[in-house]
Scaffold this motif. Structure first.
Motif, PDB file in Angstrom:
ATOM      1  N   PRO A 153      -7.090   0.020  -9.009  1.00 22.51           N
ATOM      2  CA  PRO A 153      -8.049  -1.073  -8.532  1.00 22.51           C
ATOM      3  C   PRO A 153      -7.267  -2.078  -7.438  1.00 22.51           C
ATOM      4  O   PRO A 153      -7.802  -2.286  -6.249  1.00 22.51           O
ATOM      5  CB  PRO A 153      -8.547  -2.043  -9.756  1.00 22.51           C
ATOM      6  N   VAL A 154      -5.878  -1.987  -7.723  1.00 19.71           N
ATOM      7  CA  VAL A 154      -4.994  -2.798  -6.620  1.00 19.71           C
ATOM      8  C   VAL A 154      -5.042  -1.899  -5.438  1.00 19.71           C
ATOM      9  O   VAL A 154      -5.133  -2.525  -4.230  1.00 19.71           O
ATOM     10  CB  VAL A 154      -3.898  -3.320  -7.188  1.00 19.71           C
ATOM     11  N   LEU A 155      -5.007  -0.470  -5.520  1.00 15.51           N
ATOM     12  CA  LEU A 155      -4.704   0.170  -4.414  1.00 15.51           C
ATOM     13  C   LEU A 155      -6.277   0.048  -3.625  1.00 15.51           C
ATOM     14  O   LEU A 155      -6.165   0.080  -2.456  1.00 15.51           O
ATOM     15  CB  LEU A 155      -4.537   1.589  -4.773  1.00 15.51           C
ATOM     16  N   ALA A 156      -7.463   0.181  -4.394  1.00 11.45           N
ATOM     17  CA  ALA A 156      -8.597   0.047  -3.454  1.00 11.45           C
ATOM     18  C   ALA A 156      -8.833  -1.168  -2.904  1.00 11.45           C
ATOM     19  O   ALA A 156      -9.269  -1.318  -1.706  1.00 11.45           O
ATOM     20  CB  ALA A 156      -9.914   0.315  -4.751  1.00 11.45           C
ATOM     21  N   SER A 157      -8.199  -2.359  -3.492  1.00 11.93           N
ATOM     22  CA  SER A 157      -8.273  -3.894  -2.847  1.00 11.93           C
ATOM     23  C   SER A 157      -7.447  -3.632  -1.605  1.00 11.93           C
ATOM     24  O   SER A 157      -7.915  -4.094  -0.600  1.00 11.93           O
ATOM     25  CB  SER A 157      -7.881  -4.629  -3.642  1.00 11.93           C
ATOM     26  N   LEU A 158      -6.155  -3.114  -1.567  1.00  9.23           N
ATOM     27  CA  LEU A 158      -5.476  -3.251  -0.436  1.00  9.23           C
ATOM     28  C   LEU A 158      -6.096  -2.221   0.714  1.00  9.23           C
ATOM     29  O   LEU A 158      -5.906  -2.700   1.822  1.00  9.23           O
ATOM     30  CB  LEU A 158      -3.940  -2.614  -0.939  1.00  9.23           C
ATOM     31  N   GLN A 159      -6.679  -1.193   0.330  1.00  8.65           N
ATOM     32  CA  GLN A 159      -7.242  -0.435   1.352  1.00  8.65           C
ATOM     33  C   GLN A 159      -8.590  -1.019   2.022  1.00  8.65           C
ATOM     34  O   GLN A 159      -8.733  -0.677   3.199  1.00  8.65           O
ATOM     35  CB  GLN A 159      -7.770   1.078   0.708  1.00  8.65           C
ATOM     36  N   GLU A 160      -9.120  -2.178   1.159  1.00  8.50           N
ATOM     37  CA  GLU A 160     -10.003  -2.680   1.722  1.00  8.50           C
ATOM     38  C   GLU A 160      -9.582  -4.078   2.539  1.00  8.50           C
ATOM     39  O   GLU A 160     -10.350  -4.892   2.981  1.00  8.50           O
ATOM     40  CB  GLU A 160     -11.107  -3.241   0.913  1.00  8.50           C
ATOM     41  N   GLY A 161      -8.240  -4.250   2.592  1.00  7.34           N
ATOM     42  CA  GLY A 161      -7.654  -5.323   3.175  1.00  7.34           C
ATOM     43  C   GLY A 161      -7.537  -6.739   2.570  1.00  7.34           C
ATOM     44  O   GLY A 161      -7.501  -7.936   2.766  1.00  7.34           O
ATOM     45  N   VAL A 162      -7.698  -6.561   0.864  1.00  6.67           N
ATOM     46  CA  VAL A 162      -7.678  -7.500   0.248  1.00  6.67           C
ATOM     47  C   VAL A 162      -6.393  -7.543  -0.719  1.00  6.67           C
ATOM     48  O   VAL A 162      -5.857  -6.490  -1.195  1.00  6.67           O
ATOM     49  CB  VAL A 162      -8.805  -7.581  -0.984  1.00  6.67           C
TER      50      VAL A 162
ATOM     51  N   LEU B 158       0.871  -1.148  -0.163  1.00  4.39           N
ATOM     52  CA  LEU B 158       0.079  -0.055  -0.015  1.00  4.39           C
ATOM     53  C   LEU B 158       0.921   1.254  -0.090  1.00  4.39           C
ATOM     54  O   LEU B 158       0.634   2.314  -0.816  1.00  4.39           O
ATOM     55  CB  LEU B 158      -0.867  -0.220   1.332  1.00  4.39           C
ATOM     56  N   GLU B 159       1.976   1.329   0.821  1.00  4.90           N
ATOM     57  CA  GLU B 159       2.733   2.362   0.822  1.00  4.90           C
ATOM     58  C   GLU B 159       3.424   2.732  -0.336  1.00  4.90           C
ATOM     59  O   GLU B 159       3.558   3.723  -0.904  1.00  4.90           O
ATOM     60  CB  GLU B 159       3.828   2.421   2.042  1.00  4.90           C
ATOM     61  N   SER B 160       4.041   1.567  -0.981  1.00  2.00           N
ATOM     62  CA  SER B 160       4.733   1.703  -2.468  1.00  2.00           C
ATOM     63  C   SER B 160       3.701   2.017  -3.484  1.00  2.00           C
ATOM     64  O   SER B 160       4.126   3.024  -4.159  1.00  2.00           O
ATOM     65  CB  SER B 160       5.085   0.236  -2.731  1.00  2.00           C
TER      66      SER B 160
ATOM     67  N   ALA C 133       1.347   5.842  -7.579  1.00  2.00           N
ATOM     68  CA  ALA C 133       0.010   6.367  -8.192  1.00  2.00           C
ATOM     69  C   ALA C 133       0.075   7.791  -8.240  1.00  2.00           C
ATOM     70  O   ALA C 133      -0.347   8.464  -9.231  1.00  2.00           O
ATOM     71  CB  ALA C 133      -1.111   6.142  -7.154  1.00  2.00           C
ATOM     72  N   VAL C 134       0.658   8.651  -7.282  1.00  2.00           N
ATOM     73  CA  VAL C 134       0.942   9.984  -7.652  1.00  2.00           C
ATOM     74  C   VAL C 134       1.807  10.217  -8.569  1.00  2.00           C
ATOM     75  O   VAL C 134       1.319  11.178  -9.539  1.00  2.00           O
ATOM     76  CB  VAL C 134       1.424  10.697  -6.309  1.00  2.00           C
ATOM     77  N   ALA C 135       2.690   9.618  -8.886  1.00  2.00           N
ATOM     78  CA  ALA C 135       3.691   9.884 -10.009  1.00  2.00           C
ATOM     79  C   ALA C 135       2.839   9.455 -11.233  1.00  2.00           C
ATOM     80  O   ALA C 135       3.101  10.258 -12.413  1.00  2.00           O
ATOM     81  CB  ALA C 135       4.942   9.173  -9.904  1.00  2.00           C
ATOM     82  N   LEU C 136       2.324   8.222 -11.338  1.00  2.00           N
ATOM     83  CA  LEU C 136       1.453   8.089 -12.659  1.00  2.00           C
ATOM     84  C   LEU C 136       0.382   8.999 -12.945  1.00  2.00           C
ATOM     85  O   LEU C 136       0.039   9.184 -14.078  1.00  2.00           O
ATOM     86  CB  LEU C 136       0.913   6.668 -12.391  1.00  2.00           C
TER      87      LEU C 136
ATOM     88  N   PRO D 113      -9.438  -7.214  -8.492  1.00  2.00           N
ATOM     89  CA  PRO D 113     -10.591  -7.426  -9.700  1.00  2.00           C
ATOM     90  C   PRO D 113     -10.005  -6.989 -11.068  1.00  2.00           C
ATOM     91  O   PRO D 113     -10.182  -5.636 -11.576  1.00  2.00           O
ATOM     92  CB  PRO D 113     -11.712  -6.548  -9.430  1.00  2.00           C
ATOM     93  N   LEU D 114      -9.058  -7.587 -11.570  1.00  2.00           N
ATOM     94  CA  LEU D 114      -8.084  -7.355 -12.675  1.00  2.00           C
ATOM     95  C   LEU D 114      -8.718  -8.256 -13.927  1.00  2.00           C
ATOM     96  O   LEU D 114      -8.718  -9.476 -13.671  1.00  2.00           O
ATOM     97  CB  LEU D 114      -6.922  -7.488 -12.273  1.00  2.00           C
ATOM     98  N   THR D 115      -8.598  -7.795 -15.053  1.00  2.00           N
ATOM     99  CA  THR D 115      -8.674  -8.741 -16.314  1.00  2.00           C
ATOM    100  C   THR D 115      -7.361  -9.702 -16.310  1.00  2.00           C
ATOM    101  O   THR D 115      -6.421  -9.447 -15.749  1.00  2.00           O
ATOM    102  CB  THR D 115      -8.961  -8.080 -17.788  1.00  2.00           C
ATOM    103  N   PRO D 116      -7.548 -10.868 -16.774  1.00  2.00           N
ATOM    104  CA  PRO D 116      -6.361 -11.887 -17.062  1.00  2.00           C
ATOM    105  C   PRO D 116      -5.209 -11.192 -17.703  1.00  2.00           C
ATOM    106  O   PRO D 116      -3.892 -11.280 -17.203  1.00  2.00           O
ATOM    107  CB  PRO D 116      -6.993 -12.815 -18.093  1.00  2.00           C
TER     108      PRO D 116
END
Length: 366
Positions: free
Chosen positions: A168-177, A138-140, A145-148, A183-186
């Motif tokens: 979406p990965v950030l959102a998952s991490l923030q929810e403890g997932v 999450l910290e990384s 994300a800010v730079a992107l 939720p990503l495509t293949p």
């Protein structure tokens, strides 16, 4: 090399003892006290494959070179490791390079071995380590994300595409997932690897039990197996004490006899390797000739030119064809010449998908 596996866990769960046993070394210092591992230890073990020995015998190979599995053992993680607590945080960087994570969980009671949390609870321990890995990610990712976002506002297409994965990965991490369950495509899941996130790594839980429970497991190991199933992870039950005994038995017959007395059909190392290959969907192809017989590990679905690259990049660049014999045919016809005479050698092109156990010889020109 087969694959590399980072070993994580809380202090005093048997990480270093198991590392020593699996790699048959004493590279990791083992004590009854927390934080005994102060440096990342790296060890390699040969991946057992009887097919390689058979091919070597039939090809009259002078040398046998198995593929290898690399273990990286880092200091025990504790609550707050992602923020600098304990020693484990110093070594999280080592984990970013590994293919998979072996999470050692203590599933035995022993009053002589202190537990950093004061009691034995494998589910709590597993969640503690998983949380620390997610917090580090999450910290990384928040910094990235800010730079992107800045680059994306400047019409940077690559930044926009990567942001489509990071958000979406950030959102998952923030929810403890963990990142691996975002939720990503293949296609995005494949591209996720470039971020080298700790919680995106496939996980193999190793339930370290006492000797009496090595064959059947115990209530604690069954709880961790149930938990792993909900996480899409695999579980192997091992007794570090038994593996340590096996490590000093040089005679294979003596080792097999010892395993049989314990009701075990194979060593813990063999189970870890087999489960790891399944977890990462890896297969093995073989090369065999007078000089050497060798095993090579590739992801399932790899085509012939990319398999050739594992041997040498020139093999892929100048790929012409792959002389291929199925392992069963190689054995049934007593080796390469017999398989050729029986019409069982195939000339495969660039679109051929290599199969587990294929005995191959690559033709190339550069």
């Amino acid at each position: 090399m087969g694959f590399n596996c980072g070993i994580v866990g809380l202090p005093n769960v048997g990480k270093s003892a198991l590392f020593n046993a699996l790699t048959a070394t004493q590279a990791a210092e083992t004590t009854k006290y927390a934080f005994s591992t102060r440096d990342a230890n790296v060890g390699r073990v040969a991946v057992p494959d009887e097919r390689l020995n058979v091919c070597a015998r039939l090809a009259k190979s002078a040398k046998i070179i198995p593929t290898q599995l690399e273990f990286v053992d880092i200091a025990g993680l504790v609550r707050g490791a992602s923020k600098g607590q304990g020693l484990g945080n110093q070594f999280l960087g080592h984990l970013r390079e590994v293919d998979a994570i072996a999470h050692i969980v203590r599933c035995f009671e022993d009053d002589n071995v202190v537990h950093v949390e004061g009691s034995v609870d494998p589910l709590r321990d597993a969640e503690t380590v998983e949380t620390e890995l997610m917090l580090a990610d999450l910290e990384s990712l928040e910094r990235r994300a800010v730079a992107l976002q800045k680059r994306a506002r400047g019409s940077d297409k690559e930044a926009r595409a990567l942001l489509g994965i990071v958000e979406p990965v950030l959102a998952s991490l923030q929810e403890g997932v963990p990142a691996r369950r975002a939720p990503l495509t293949p296609e995005q899941q494949s591209e996720l690897k470039v971020l080298q996130l700790l919680s995106a790594k496939p996980v193999l839980y190793i339930a370290n039990v006492d000797e009496e429970a090595a064959a059947t497991g115990n209530e604690l190991s069954r709880r961790i197996a149930d938990y792993a199933a909900t996480q899409g992870a695999e579980t192997v039950v091992i007794s570090a004490a038994i593996e340590a005994e096996l490590a000093v038995l040089a005679d294979p017959a003596e080792r097999d006899e010892y395993l049989a007395t314990l009701g075990l059909g194979e060593t813990g190392l063999d189970r870890v390797i087999r489960t790891g290959y399944a977890l990462l969907d890896l297969i093995t192809f073989l090369t065999a000739g007078p000089k050497e017989a060798r095993a090579w590990t590739i992801p399932r679905g790899t085509k012939a030119p990319q398999a050739a690259r594992v041997i040498h990049s020139d093999f892929e660049k100048g790929f012409i064809r792959a002389e291929t014999i199925a392992y069963a045919d190689f054995v049934a016809h007593n080796g390469e010449q017999g398989a050729k005479d029986a019409g069982r050698m195939r000339l495969e092109g660039a679109d051929y998908v290599v199969q587990d156990g294929d005995v191959m010889h690559f033709r190339f020109n550069v």
